[in-house]
Design a protein around this motif. Structure first.
Motif, short mmCIF file in Angstrom:
data_model
loop_
_atom_site.label_atom_id
_atom_site.label_comp_id
_atom_site.label_asym_id
_atom_site.label_seq_id
_atom_site.Cartn_x
_atom_site.Cartn_y
_atom_site.Cartn_z
N GLU A 32 0.86 -1.20 0.03
CA GLU A 32 0.08 -0.25 0.03
C GLU A 32 0.79 1.15 -0.01
OE1 GLU A 32 -2.61 1.96 3.56
OE2 GLU A 32 -3.31 -0.01 2.75
N GLY A 33 0.66 2.28 -0.77
CA GLY A 33 1.55 3.39 -1.16
C GLY A 33 2.67 3.11 -1.72
N SER A 34 3.74 3.99 -1.58
CA SER A 34 5.00 4.09 -2.63
C SER A 34 6.08 3.68 -1.53
CB SER A 34 5.03 5.34 -3.26
OG SER A 34 4.05 5.57 -4.03
N LEU A 35 6.85 2.83 -2.23
CA LEU A 35 8.12 2.35 -1.51
C LEU A 35 8.89 3.72 -1.22
CD1 LEU A 35 9.96 0.08 -0.62
CD2 LEU A 35 11.03 0.12 -2.70
N GLY A 36 9.24 3.86 0.09
CA GLY A 36 10.06 5.00 0.56
C GLY A 36 9.22 6.08 1.14
N SER A 37 7.70 5.95 0.86
CA SER A 37 7.06 7.23 1.19
C SER A 37 6.35 6.80 2.79
CB SER A 37 5.65 7.14 0.46
OG SER A 37 4.64 6.42 0.60
N ASP A 38 5.93 7.92 3.40
CA ASP A 38 5.42 7.72 4.79
C ASP A 38 4.22 6.84 4.83
OD1 ASP A 38 7.49 9.19 5.88
OD2 ASP A 38 6.22 11.17 5.82
N THR A 39 3.77 6.71 3.92
CA THR A 39 2.23 5.81 3.58
C THR A 39 2.52 4.39 3.04
OG1 THR A 39 1.90 6.43 1.22
CG2 THR A 39 0.91 7.83 3.11
N PHE A 40 3.77 4.07 2.93
CA PHE A 40 3.90 2.64 2.64
C PHE A 40 3.82 1.73 3.56
CE2 PHE A 40 7.24 -1.02 2.24
CZ PHE A 40 6.65 -1.49 1.14
N ARG A 41 3.17 0.54 3.24
CA ARG A 41 2.74 -0.40 4.18
C ARG A 41 2.89 -1.86 3.36
NH1 ARG A 41 3.15 3.36 6.83
NH2 ARG A 41 1.75 3.83 8.55
N LEU A 42 3.61 -2.73 4.09
CA LEU A 42 3.45 -4.09 3.34
C LEU A 42 2.55 -5.20 4.00
CD1 LEU A 42 4.82 -6.10 1.57
CD2 LEU A 42 6.36 -6.70 3.36
N GLN A 43 1.56 -5.59 3.53
CA GLN A 43 0.50 -6.48 3.93
C GLN A 43 0.91 -7.82 3.55
OE1 GLN A 43 -2.68 -4.71 1.78
NE2 GLN A 43 -3.01 -2.75 3.20
N TYR A 44 0.49 -8.57 4.56
CA TYR A 44 0.77 -10.12 4.07
C TYR A 44 -0.18 -10.81 5.10
CZ TYR A 44 2.76 -10.49 9.03
OH TYR A 44 2.91 -10.67 10.35
N GLU A 45 -0.41 -12.15 4.66
CA GLU A 45 -1.18 -13.09 5.08
C GLU A 45 -0.95 -14.48 4.64
OE1 GLU A 45 -5.26 -12.94 4.34
OE2 GLU A 45 -4.90 -12.40 2.08
N TRP A 46 -0.96 -15.39 5.70
CA TRP A 46 -0.65 -16.88 5.51
C TRP A 46 -1.92 -17.41 5.24
CZ3 TRP A 46 4.00 -18.50 4.94
CH2 TRP A 46 5.15 -17.85 5.60
N LEU A 47 -1.91 -18.35 4.02
CA LEU A 47 -3.24 -19.14 3.42
C LEU A 47 -2.82 -20.52 3.62
CD1 LEU A 47 -3.90 -16.71 0.43
CD2 LEU A 47 -4.98 -16.59 2.68
N ARG A 48 -4.05 -21.46 3.55
CA ARG A 48 -3.88 -22.78 3.64
C ARG A 48 -5.30 -23.16 2.64
NH1 ARG A 48 -3.52 -25.02 8.55
NH2 ARG A 48 -1.30 -25.58 8.43
N ASN A 49 -5.01 -23.49 1.58
CA ASN A 49 -6.07 -23.60 0.54
C ASN A 49 -7.05 -22.58 0.44
OD1 ASN A 49 -5.31 -26.40 0.17
ND2 ASN A 49 -6.32 -27.33 2.01
N GLY A 50 -6.47 -21.60 0.58
CA GLY A 50 -7.37 -20.25 0.43
C GLY A 50 -7.88 -19.54 1.54
#
Length: 63
Positions: A32-50
């Motif tokens: 989310e946002g632009s790399l290096g900006s204050d609004t940058f966020r890396l979102q992640y989630e782990w999935l098993r069969n969706g």
């Protein structure tokens, strides 16, 4: 051992070295946002069969 090398081990070799067993989860990432900006966020989630899972993690090791 580097992360790259550990990631290339087969399950049998990893077990012999005392590493935890492989997991049947998929890591999904998005940004989310632009790399290096204050609004940058890396979102992640782990999935098993969706379906979202919430595994315990210590560094790069899932339990």
């Amino acid at each position: 051992m580097s992360h790259h090398l550990a990631g290339r081990l087969d399950a049998e070799t990893a077990q012999t070295l005392g590493l935890p067993p492989l997991v049947d989860l998929t890591l999904k990432t998005d940004i989310e946002g632009s790399l290096g900006s204050d609004t940058f966020r890396l979102q992640y989630e782990w999935l098993r069969n969706g379906v979202r899972q919430i595994p315990r993690r210590t560094g790069s090791i899932l339990t």
